[in-house]
Motif scaffolding. Structure first.
Motif, mmCIF file in Angstrom:
data_model
loop_
_atom_site.group_PDB
_atom_site.id
_atom_site.type_symbol
_atom_site.label_atom_id
_atom_site.label_comp_id
_atom_site.label_asym_id
_atom_site.label_seq_id
_atom_site.Cartn_x
_atom_site.Cartn_y
_atom_site.Cartn_z
ATOM 1 N N THR A 518 0.851 -1.186 0.000
ATOM 2 C CA THR A 518 0.000 0.000 0.000
ATOM 3 C C THR A 518 0.887 1.235 0.000
ATOM 4 O OG1 THR A 518 -1.694 -1.164 1.303
ATOM 5 C CG2 THR A 518 -1.855 1.237 1.174
ATOM 6 N N VAL A 520 1.404 5.153 0.657
ATOM 7 C CA VAL A 520 0.858 6.244 1.472
ATOM 8 C C VAL A 520 1.618 7.517 1.122
ATOM 9 C CG1 VAL A 520 0.598 7.145 3.814
ATOM 10 C CG2 VAL A 520 0.146 4.728 3.355
ATOM 11 N N SER A 521 0.889 8.520 0.655
ATOM 12 C CA SER A 521 1.538 9.783 0.287
ATOM 13 C C SER A 521 0.872 10.986 0.944
ATOM 14 C CB SER A 521 1.520 9.965 -1.233
ATOM 15 O OG SER A 521 0.187 9.935 -1.726
ATOM 16 N N ARG A 522 -0.264 10.771 1.601
ATOM 17 C CA ARG A 522 -0.980 11.870 2.259
ATOM 18 C C ARG A 522 -1.144 11.563 3.744
ATOM 19 N NH1 ARG A 522 -4.435 10.660 -1.869
ATOM 20 N NH2 ARG A 522 -6.120 10.206 -0.402
ATOM 21 N N GLU A 524 -3.514 11.920 5.889
ATOM 22 C CA GLU A 524 -4.765 11.325 6.358
ATOM 23 C C GLU A 524 -4.854 9.835 6.048
ATOM 24 O OE1 GLU A 524 -5.638 13.215 2.282
ATOM 25 O OE2 GLU A 524 -4.481 13.700 4.105
ATOM 26 N N GLN A 525 -3.944 9.315 5.227
ATOM 27 C CA GLN A 525 -3.953 7.889 4.893
ATOM 28 C C GLN A 525 -3.269 7.029 5.959
ATOM 29 O OE1 GLN A 525 -1.876 8.513 1.058
ATOM 30 N NE2 GLN A 525 -3.594 7.413 0.109
ATOM 31 N N ILE A 526 -2.427 7.620 6.785
ATOM 32 C CA ILE A 526 -1.544 6.846 7.657
ATOM 33 C C ILE A 526 -2.320 5.976 8.630
ATOM 34 C CG2 ILE A 526 0.248 6.981 9.433
ATOM 35 C CD1 ILE A 526 1.224 9.556 8.072
ATOM 36 N N ALA A 528 -5.588 5.232 8.905
ATOM 37 C CA ALA A 528 -6.569 4.336 8.295
ATOM 38 C C ALA A 528 -5.888 3.122 7.664
ATOM 39 C CB ALA A 528 -7.387 5.088 7.247
ATOM 40 N N THR A 529 -4.771 3.352 6.975
ATOM 41 C CA THR A 529 -4.050 2.250 6.335
ATOM 42 C C THR A 529 -3.447 1.309 7.368
ATOM 43 O OG1 THR A 529 -3.519 3.635 4.421
ATOM 44 C CG2 THR A 529 -2.177 1.658 4.758
ATOM 45 N N ARG A 532 -5.964 -0.870 9.235
ATOM 46 C CA ARG A 532 -6.486 -1.951 8.396
ATOM 47 C C ARG A 532 -5.474 -3.096 8.280
ATOM 48 N NH1 ARG A 532 -5.555 -2.472 2.992
ATOM 49 N NH2 ARG A 532 -4.939 -0.271 2.835
ATOM 50 N N MET A 542 3.738 -1.121 3.934
ATOM 51 C CA MET A 542 3.083 0.190 3.937
ATOM 52 C C MET A 542 4.156 1.222 3.589
ATOM 53 S SD MET A 542 1.082 1.919 7.171
ATOM 54 C CE MET A 542 0.940 3.700 7.350
ATOM 55 N N CYS A 544 5.569 4.588 2.869
ATOM 56 C CA CYS A 544 5.246 5.992 3.139
ATOM 57 C C CYS A 544 6.255 6.888 2.417
ATOM 58 C CB CYS A 544 5.280 6.265 4.641
ATOM 59 S SG CYS A 544 4.109 5.278 5.599
#
Length: 567
Positions: A518, A520-522, A524-526, A528-529, A532, A542, A544
């Motif tokens: 996955t 992650v570049s924003r 707000e994604q951290i 939640a990702t 999960r 993950m 980043c």
């Protein structure tokens, strides 16, 4: 079919040894495929009492065994063929030896009459790892004589009881493969042994009692301080919290120290000790040091400059720990320290000063931890650490991750592991896999892009991981740890020769290994990702994407914290 028939000799010899290891309580074996080691491999394969892991890359295999030993405190066994196979164990052997992690290496070898003749796959494997093992033994070729078998069984006991890295060299002559009927017979016999063996007499070195002069020095201190670097299972430092309570001393416990949460543990010291203007308020008169040499540059500088304080280093047997040469006295602990009913004379304001420094530094850090584009390394650490389940373990790569945990993360009382024996970036992912296999609980690995790429063969073992293991890959475009050093100012050479940004596509690597990935570049994604992934079994990457410049600016802001100005 008899064990003394030539076809079965190597297998019977190996089976005798494997059964002896089982009786010694060994549980895990990491096997790398090869021809010369066939008899050893089949002997383990025929015994259901072992948890068997297969790794085609011997370097990755050795670090996996390191991770198993790191978590359990007991040695995992490594099996490899002859030639350069065992040489690939060397980095993990060094790390294990210097961090006090047990490990048993079983290297198959060509028989002695092949040596020195230029025979294929034949190298000098005798004492291959130099002085790093605590025990080396040339086992000898298979021999059915009772005295030889007795010595073979004893070597299994020695391998376990030596409590360190052990290397046993097994020369074999063909044939390696037993008769299939005899193999099935051995499997049937092994089932009768497939239970936890009756415990042997255990040895307890007991607690360590110090004299009146020692305790007089400790309880007379008005500004005592306890420093704990990374530790391992054999260090037996459960008394640290009680000692801190007795002396009313702050505890500076680094990630990997395994010190439990208490009112005495202080966080954020890697930040506020960077600025020497903060030292005046934190001038200790007694410093007690436990575990390995601290990782934190700020803490090491603080120890080096605390010349007025009496510094006492407590070390395990055969492990000298004082890389800064700043301790005045060294004490070897062969067991836990007995703490008598005494009361320290610490200044009542002493620990309050540390707590105030910690609190004010946290305020500055929280002000810095705001969403931004690009994301910073520190922001990832702060958000992920807030959401790691209590039952999960955390593994930290070397370079920035182990330092960023101290600077940005709340890690007090967390189950954290580090490879700080030799502090290399090799084998980090493999070590995390080993911890996962041994612990059978969720785990998180923080690792940079260079260290991740350095150990991609670890991903070949990902299919063995049955519990969640989230690899938080901080992709900041290279080895940014070098930005801390003066070489960063040599702009014409720095990027190509030190930071070395790579162009490998992590997503493609993960697809090639059938591993979940996955991006992650924003900011707000951290959360939640991560939330999960930590609920899903197996290995997940993950990745980043973080800004190197922005991350360094954030670090420098915290390193420049001035208690008098910023409080």
């Amino acid at each position: 079919m008899q064990e003394n028939e030539p076809q079965n000799a190597a297998f019977y010899w190996s089976t005798t040894f494997v059964r002896s290891l089982f009786e010694e309580g060994v549980e895990h074996v990491v096997i790398s495929p090869g021809s010369r080691s066939t008899a050893l491999t089949l002997a383990f394969a025929a015994h259901s009492g072992f948890k068997k892991h297969v790794a085609i890359d011997e370097r990755s295999a050795a670090f996996t065994a390191l991770g198993i030993g790191k978590y359990t405190g007991h040695p995992a066994v490594l099996v490899c063929t002859s030639g350069t196979a065992a040489a690939n164990y060397y980095p993990a052997v060094i790390e294990a030896a210097q961090s006090g992690i047990p490990m048993i290496i079983l290297s198959a070898d060509r028989p002695p009459h092949y040596r020195g003749l230029g025979a294929s796959q034949t190298i000098d494997q005798l004492k291959l790892f130099g002085n790093y093992p605590v025990f080396f033994h040339e086992v000898g070729e298979p021999d059915a004589q009772e005295r030889s078998l007795k010595r073979l069984k004893l070597s299994a006991s020695q391998a376990v009881e030596k409590e360190g890295v052990v290397h046993l060299n097994f020369p074999f002559t063909k044939p390696f493969e037993p008769d299939p009927k005899y193999l099935r017979q051995i499997e049937f016999e092994n089932e009768k042994q497939s239970r936890r063996p009756s415990p042997k007499y255990s040895r307890d070195d007991g607690s360590v009692e110090m004299g009146e002069t020692f305790w007089s020095d400790l309880i007379s201190a008005e500004r005592p301080l306890i420093v704990v670097g990374p530790t391992n299972k054999t260090d037996r430092l459960d008394f640290i919290t009680l000692l801190a309570r007795t002396l009313d001393a702050p505890i500076l416990a680094e990630p990997g120290s395994q010190v439990p949460t208490s009112r005495h543990t202080i966080q954020g010291f890697d930040g506020f000790l960077r600025n020497e203007t903060n030292w005046d308020e934190l001038n200790a008169d007694l410093i007690l040091r436990f575990g390995a040499q601290p990782v934190s540059k700020a803490l090491n500088q603080f120890l080096d400059k605390s010349s007025e304080a009496m510094q006492i280093s407590f070390m395990g047997p055969n492990r000298w720990v004082d890389g800064s040469l700043s301790s005045d006295k060294q004490i070897t602990l062969k067991g836990p320290l007995t703490i008598p009913e005494v009361t320290g004379a610490a200044d009542k304001e002493w620990i309050k000063k540390w707590r105030k420094m910690e609190k004010d530094f946290r305020v500055l850090r929280e002000q810095q931890m705001h969403p931004s584009a690009p994301i910073t390394d520190g922001y990832v650490f702060s958000k992920v650490m807030e959401n790691i389940p209590k039952k999960a373990f955390t593994m930290l790569s070397n370079s920035f991750p182990v330092r960023d945990m101290s600077l940005f993360g709340e890690f007090d009382g967390k189950d954290i592991y580090v490879n700080r024996g030799a502090a290399g970036i090799d084998g980090i992912t493999s070590t995390a896999l080993g911890i996962s296999l041994a612990s059978e609980k969720p785990g998180v690995l923080f690792i940079g892009d260079i260290a991740f790429l350095h150990d991609t063969n670890a991903l070949l073992m990902a299919k063995e991981v049955k519990h969640p293991l989230v690899i938080v890959l901080l992709n900041n475009g290279g080895g940014t740890i070098f930005r801390m050093l003066p070489v960063h100012q040599i702009k014409s050479k720095y990027t190509s020769y030190f930071e070395t940004p790579q162009t490998a596509k992590v997503a493609a690597l993960c697809r090639a290994h059938n591993i979940d990935h996955t991006l992650v570049s924003r900011p707000e994604q951290i959360i939640a990702t991560f939330d999960r992934l930590i609920q899903r079994n197996g290995v997940h990457v993950m990745e980043c994407m973080t800004g190197a410049d922005e991350s360094m600016e954030q670090r420098h802001t915290l390193w420049n914290f001035d208690h008098k100005k910023d409080a």
